[in-house]
Each structure stands twice: as structure tokens, then as C-alpha cells.
Scaffold this active site. Sequence first.
Site, PDB file in Angstrom:
ATOM      1  N   ASP A   1       0.820  -1.252   0.041  1.00 20.47           N
ATOM      2  CA  ASP A   1       0.082  -0.095   0.000  1.00 20.47           C
ATOM      3  C   ASP A   1       0.782   1.271   0.162  1.00 20.47           C
ATOM      4  O   ASP A   1       2.057   1.251  -0.338  1.00 20.47           O
ATOM      5  CB  ASP A   1      -0.978  -0.117   1.327  1.00 20.47           C
ATOM      6  CG  ASP A   1      -0.172   0.335   2.294  1.00 20.47           C
ATOM      7  OD1 ASP A   1       1.005   0.270   2.607  1.00 20.47           O
ATOM      8  OD2 ASP A   1      -1.106   0.143   3.634  1.00 20.47           O
ATOM      9  N   HIS A   2       0.010   2.539   0.265  1.00 18.88           N
ATOM     10  CA  HIS A   2       0.815   3.683   0.245  1.00 18.88           C
ATOM     11  C   HIS A   2       1.889   4.027   1.331  1.00 18.88           C
ATOM     12  O   HIS A   2       2.560   4.989   1.132  1.00 18.88           O
ATOM     13  CB  HIS A   2      -0.307   4.888   0.366  1.00 18.88           C
ATOM     14  CG  HIS A   2      -1.089   4.630   1.584  1.00 18.88           C
ATOM     15  ND1 HIS A   2      -2.196   3.599   1.659  1.00 18.88           N
ATOM     16  CD2 HIS A   2      -1.275   5.238   2.604  1.00 18.88           C
ATOM     17  CE1 HIS A   2      -2.578   3.929   2.933  1.00 18.88           C
ATOM     18  NE2 HIS A   2      -1.743   4.811   3.535  1.00 18.88           N
ATOM     19  N   THR A   3       2.041   3.156   2.193  1.00 23.90           N
ATOM     20  CA  THR A   3       3.021   3.254   3.254  1.00 23.90           C
ATOM     21  C   THR A   3       4.193   2.845   3.009  1.00 23.90           C
ATOM     22  O   THR A   3       5.119   2.889   3.801  1.00 23.90           O
ATOM     23  CB  THR A   3       2.483   2.767   4.680  1.00 23.90           C
ATOM     24  OG1 THR A   3       2.244   1.305   4.607  1.00 23.90           O
ATOM     25  CG2 THR A   3       1.108   3.460   5.057  1.00 23.90           C
ATOM     26  N   ARG A   4       4.417   2.209   2.068  1.00 26.30           N
ATOM     27  CA  ARG A   4       5.571   1.114   1.628  1.00 26.30           C
ATOM     28  C   ARG A   4       6.200   2.066   0.256  1.00 26.30           C
ATOM     29  O   ARG A   4       5.293   2.254  -0.733  1.00 26.30           O
ATOM     30  CB  ARG A   4       5.383  -0.058   1.270  1.00 26.30           C
ATOM     31  CG  ARG A   4       4.916  -1.097   2.740  1.00 26.30           C
ATOM     32  CD  ARG A   4       5.735  -0.903   3.607  1.00 26.30           C
ATOM     33  NE  ARG A   4       5.451  -1.733   4.946  1.00 26.30           N
ATOM     34  CZ  ARG A   4       4.900  -1.114   5.832  1.00 26.30           C
ATOM     35  NH1 ARG A   4       4.428   0.058   6.221  1.00 26.30           N
ATOM     36  NH2 ARG A   4       4.240  -2.073   6.696  1.00 26.30           N
TER      37      ARG A   4
ATOM     38  N   HIS B   1      -3.747  -0.824   7.927  1.00 23.75           N
ATOM     39  CA  HIS B   1      -3.545   0.530   7.753  1.00 23.75           C
ATOM     40  C   HIS B   1      -5.050   1.155   7.032  1.00 23.75           C
ATOM     41  O   HIS B   1      -5.898   0.370   6.808  1.00 23.75           O
ATOM     42  CB  HIS B   1      -2.560   0.885   6.652  1.00 23.75           C
ATOM     43  CG  HIS B   1      -1.096   0.449   7.065  1.00 23.75           C
ATOM     44  ND1 HIS B   1      -0.288  -0.291   6.281  1.00 23.75           N
ATOM     45  CD2 HIS B   1      -0.584   0.140   8.519  1.00 23.75           C
ATOM     46  CE1 HIS B   1       0.947  -0.597   6.771  1.00 23.75           C
ATOM     47  NE2 HIS B   1       0.612  -0.347   8.089  1.00 23.75           N
TER      48      HIS B   1
ATOM     49  N   LYS C   1       9.392   2.238  14.086  1.00 22.12           N
ATOM     50  CA  LYS C   1      10.556   1.376  13.447  1.00 22.12           C
ATOM     51  C   LYS C   1      12.030   1.797  13.451  1.00 22.12           C
ATOM     52  O   LYS C   1      12.786   1.415  13.972  1.00 22.12           O
ATOM     53  CB  LYS C   1      10.129   0.878  11.693  1.00 22.12           C
ATOM     54  CG  LYS C   1       8.729   0.393  11.721  1.00 22.12           C
ATOM     55  CD  LYS C   1       8.415   0.130  10.470  1.00 22.12           C
ATOM     56  CE  LYS C   1       7.003  -0.796  10.245  1.00 22.12           C
ATOM     57  NZ  LYS C   1       6.663  -0.896   8.672  1.00 22.12           N
TER      58      LYS C   1
ATOM     59  N   HIS D   1      12.969  -5.513   9.518  1.00 19.25           N
ATOM     60  CA  HIS D   1      11.501  -5.130   9.926  1.00 19.25           C
ATOM     61  C   HIS D   1      11.748  -5.365  11.611  1.00 19.25           C
ATOM     62  O   HIS D   1      12.127  -6.301  12.123  1.00 19.25           O
ATOM     63  CB  HIS D   1      10.377  -5.989   9.561  1.00 19.25           C
ATOM     64  CG  HIS D   1       9.256  -5.605   9.883  1.00 19.25           C
ATOM     65  ND1 HIS D   1       8.510  -5.946  11.167  1.00 19.25           N
ATOM     66  CD2 HIS D   1       8.227  -4.928   9.454  1.00 19.25           C
ATOM     67  CE1 HIS D   1       7.369  -5.465  11.217  1.00 19.25           C
ATOM     68  NE2 HIS D   1       7.047  -4.713  10.385  1.00 19.25           N
TER      69      HIS D   1
ATOM     70  N   HIS E   1       0.255 -10.789  16.200  1.00 16.08           N
ATOM     71  CA  HIS E   1       0.803  -9.392  16.817  1.00 16.08           C
ATOM     72  C   HIS E   1       0.631  -9.700  18.249  1.00 16.08           C
ATOM     73  O   HIS E   1       0.759  -8.439  18.994  1.00 16.08           O
ATOM     74  CB  HIS E   1       0.462  -8.302  16.223  1.00 16.08           C
ATOM     75  CG  HIS E   1       0.922  -7.913  14.746  1.00 16.08           C
ATOM     76  ND1 HIS E   1       1.268  -8.982  13.957  1.00 16.08           N
ATOM     77  CD2 HIS E   1       0.863  -6.947  14.120  1.00 16.08           C
ATOM     78  CE1 HIS E   1       1.690  -8.396  12.726  1.00 16.08           C
ATOM     79  NE2 HIS E   1       1.389  -7.347  12.662  1.00 16.08           N
TER      80      HIS E   1
ATOM     81  N   GLN F   1       4.090   4.510  12.122  1.00 17.46           N
ATOM     82  CA  GLN F   1       5.301   3.800  11.353  1.00 17.46           C
ATOM     83  C   GLN F   1       6.713   4.182  11.892  1.00 17.46           C
ATOM     84  O   GLN F   1       7.747   3.590  11.829  1.00 17.46           O
ATOM     85  CB  GLN F   1       5.224   4.525  10.013  1.00 17.46           C
ATOM     86  CG  GLN F   1       4.125   3.842   9.175  1.00 17.46           C
ATOM     87  CD  GLN F   1       3.939   2.259   8.984  1.00 17.46           C
ATOM     88  OE1 GLN F   1       5.090   1.781   8.729  1.00 17.46           O
ATOM     89  NE2 GLN F   1       2.998   1.698   8.978  1.00 17.46           N
TER      90      GLN F   1
ATOM     91  N   LYS G   1       5.105 -11.609   4.245  1.00 15.84           N
ATOM     92  CA  LYS G   1       4.419 -10.788   4.710  1.00 15.84           C
ATOM     93  C   LYS G   1       3.334  -9.855   3.941  1.00 15.84           C
ATOM     94  O   LYS G   1       2.417  -9.307   4.581  1.00 15.84           O
ATOM     95  CB  LYS G   1       5.463  -9.527   5.138  1.00 15.84           C
ATOM     96  CG  LYS G   1       5.080  -8.689   6.433  1.00 15.84           C
ATOM     97  CD  LYS G   1       6.208  -7.997   7.087  1.00 15.84           C
ATOM     98  CE  LYS G   1       5.572  -6.982   7.994  1.00 15.84           C
ATOM     99  NZ  LYS G   1       4.933  -5.785   7.460  1.00 15.84           N
TER     100      LYS G   1
END
Length: 427
Positions: free
Chosen positions: A72-75, A108, A298, A174, A200, A295, A184
Site C-alpha cells: 500500500d501507500h505506506t511502503r 492501515h 520502526k 523489520h 501480533h 510507522q 508478509k
Amino acid sequence: MHTFSLPFGKEKIKFELPEEQVAGVLVSHAHEYKAPKSEAELVADALANPIGSPKLSELAKGKKNCVIISSDHTRPVPSHIIMPQLLAELRKGNPDIDITILIATGMHRATTKEELIAKYGKEIAEHEKFVIHVSRNDEDMVSVGTLPSGGDCRINKVAANADLLISEGFIEPHFFAGMSGGRKSVLPGIASKVTVLANHCSEFINSPNARTGILQGNPIHEDMLYAAKAAKLAFICNVVIDADKKVIAAFAGDREKAHYAGVDFEMKLAGVKPVPADIVITTNGGYPLDQNIYQSVKGMTAAEATCKEGGVIIDVSSCSDGHGGEDFYNNLKNAESIQKAMDEILARGRNETVFDQWEAQILMRMLLKFTIIMVTEAPQQMVEDMHMKYAASIDDALAMAKDVLAKKGITDPKITVIPDGVSVIVK
């Protein structure tokens, strides 16, 4: 003086430190690695020489439909380079195959049309079929087995009903899955909230093997491997990128063999030795990885691995989208005591996990050992609600850090800088 330029959203922040204050600078060798070919050529070569698998064009033959799981847009996956080649390979083997691109949002928010265009280009975004995964939509999920953790392995039925399931992604360190990429894309990528919550759980997050760069004995990784197998993920195309988000290597083929080949490549580049310091400055690698505080945890974990206990972590992250998760934010905001809140999380069983508790758990783990100061565009009140300190600039953050340490009798603190906290494995 030592001059630094740190990624911050789509910009850079520059600052200077006296040489004598700098204990070390931790940088992934990926940032200096010179790829032998262009980005498109690297991906083409990987697809032409798949690891442990027939070519994608061969796999497509005789199949009615194919689902491509896409980050998605976060990667920062360079889908504008990978996706056209995947589509071409599939249609080379089967011109009539029905293709759906399934956006792996995990937990997300949904990816917007504008973000799809930015990620894939207008041609693909407007002419290919897309489905956005929503983990909380129970009616969209189907069970495909039971995870090693005991959780129900539920995935998006679009993927479960595919004749051919493949994925694209990238491989980077990660902070609890060990490495990203490969398996993943299924868990958490297209999994139900029920499955993500089981995987999780606080027990797994608390495992010493659920750390950056560790796959062997990592219970989170083992669940993810099972999910990818149960989903019948048949083929992957994963890349490794540098600081400019450019492809420097590509790996395609079997979901495990190709992934492990990419992991080996990344591990050799990303591994750095800790340089203990009283103050550690880190980032989350800039846009799109530093869009929110969620995010940005991390990048903080890279600092955690080299900061002296009782020291200060300065996180330089834009966080233009704010906290990134209401549950994550409230876990911290509602915590009168970090230790008490952590004890409550650790007391929860595998099937009692609440939304975003893993991210809160990791941030709390660091808050119990360090003072964390954020240089960010997120609102000051939001940062302080989450038990961190807010600074408008790196110079302000350094002044605050030195004041915190002076009260502990540390008057000449050394500083370690990690320009890209998500690109290194500190070990």
C-alpha cells in the site's frame, strides 16, 4: 564540524555537530551499493531467472484469473517499475487471464485513488482492476487454516479464490517480523484483523527473537510463513532499494526461496555494529515511511539498539498524517503509568490482543528505558499525549536532550546518528 542531511517527509533537514561529539554514524551499505543495471533491467532479469520456480508466464498458462498482492501507500515499493512487468509476463503466458491487483493495507487506512496514481502511474491506476483490502470487513474474509500460534488464519476471499496468487514487495529490516517482504504480503497484508491480532500478540512481540534481522525462531515470522503457504502464494517479485528508493537488486520466484535470497543480500548490506551513545538521532527514512508516528516507531528501534539505557532518542520524522492509528494513540494517551500499561498488555493472551497494542508495546518498551524527543510536524499535544517530548528543530531537541542528561550527571554526552533508521540492522 560534521554536517548531516536527514530525510524528513519529502524534504531534507540539515544540521551540524562538532566532530568530538559524534560517537558514530550508522549507515546501511545499500546506500553506497552501485547496481550493475537499471531498475527496470534488474526486475526484468529477476523475472527471466526465477528462483525455485517456473517463469511467471508459464504459471499463468491455463489459469482463469490471477490476483497480484501489492503493497500500500505506506511502503516505498517502486510499483511503477515492477507492476508493468508483472502484468506483461502474465499476459505473455495467457493473454486472456483476468487480473486483479489487491492492495495489501494490513491494518492501515485505505489507499486513495490519488495514491494509486502516484504509485502505479495513471495508465495502470485507471485501467487495471483494483481491490483495496480492509482487514475489519469480516464479510470479505475466508478461513484457510489455523496459525501455529493457534489463531484463525483468515485472508481476503479475493486472494483465496484466485487461480494464481502472486505478490510484489520489497525487502528491508523489520522491527518485529525480522525482515519485510515475501510472506508478509499475506500476513498482515491481506489478512483479517482476527489473524493479525493473534499474530501480533504481546507474547510474540515480547520474544527476544522478534527483533530486527532475526528470522530463525521468530514466532511472528513462523505464523507468516504458514499464512503464505495456506494462501497458496505461488510467486513473488521483491526488490531491495537504496536511500533514494531506487531498486538495487530484485528477486523473483518461489515465495520462500526467492525471499531468503533477497534477505541474504539485504542482511549483508544492512548489518551495522552498535556505537553506544547517550544521545541517538534517528529517522524513519523520509516519505512515505515517516507519514505518521505509528510507522516512525520502526526507526526508533534502530536507536534503541545502540542508545545507552537512560539516554535520549531523538526521532526526526515528518508524521504529516499524525499518529497513524486511533487505537495506537489512545493506548499511550490513556496510560497514566507506562509500566502499568505495559503490564496490562503483557498480561493479555494471544486471543485477547487489541488493535495496535503491538506498536504501543514496542514504544512503551523504549519509553521505559529512554527519553524520546520527536522533531516532527505532528501536533505538539499529540506527541506529549503519547509520553514523548516535542521539539521544533534538531537544535532544540539536542538542547532538551542535554538538559535531560545533565540532570543525571552526564555533562558531555556523545551522539550517534542513524540517518535512515529503517535501513539498518544494529547488531
